[in-house]
Enzyme design. Structure first.
Site: not given
Ligand code: GAR
Length: 185
Positions: A13, A62, A89, A106
């Site tokens: 969204s 990662k 992360l 956030h």
């Protein structure tokens, strides 16, 4: 216009709110998604935005998937990264290649309620005020210098769902606004 990529893992969204803003100072040229079934991928397809989907488990570590992402971003001359529900992360490979150019949104007033289900955490804690934060990304989880915050009141009759709805409305307005203030045309 400078080019930007959105990183997202879920519904998208916020991705949709960003691409729907016709006054953005940057082109959203790419979606990076780490969940092959995420709804955000359909939103990008609908908007004809190129998408790179990966599964972290297909890589040794990662650094390996982030290096592939960095190569793609550099190849496309992307300068900014907007995390929008990217539930992973960011590591030193991406941080090093895009210093000061990675933003995150956030759904709480950081440093309160970092991590997962922040709206549920705030609701359960019984706080009367929560909100939304846009910040620069560093190696921590929802840490990094804060750029902008907006408070959202929790009402007596709120459920987690009604609170989430009001927080997301603020997110959808605040993220494009911060992007406009930060990036000069
Ligand atoms: C958003 O509320 C975003 O702030 C949050 O995930 C949601 C994604 O929704 N991000 C975090 O919690 C980051 N720690 P969306 O996919 O509909 O944009």
């Amino acid at each position: 216009k400078v080019k930007a990529a959105v990183f997202a893992s879920g519904t998208g969204s916020n991705f949709q709110a960003i691409i729907d803003d016709t006054n953005l100072p940057c082109d959203i040229s790419l979606l990076i998604c780490d969940k092959p079934n995420a709804a955000v991928i359909d939103k990008a397809k609908e908007a004809k935005i190129e998408t790179f989907v990966f599964s972290a488990k297909d890589y040794e570590n990662k650094a390996a998937y982030e290096q592939e992402i960095v190569d793609i971003l550099k190849d496309k001359e992307i300068e900014w990264i907007f995390l929008a529900g990217y539930m992973r992360l960011v590591g030193e490979t991406l941080l090093g290649a895009f210093q000061g150019k990675i933003l995150n949104i956030h759904p709480s007033l950081l440093p309160a309620f970092p991590g997962m289900d922040s709206i549920g955490q705030a609701y359960e804690a019984g706080v009367k005020v929560t909100g939304v934060t846009v910040h620069y990304v560093d190696e921590g989880m929802d840490t990094g210098p804060i750029i902008s915050q907006e408070a959202v009141s929790v009402f007596e009759d709120d459920t987690k769902e009604t609170l989430q709805q009001r927080i997301q409305e603020v997110e959808h307005r605040l993220y494009p606004q911060v992007i406009k203030e930060l990036i000069k045309k």
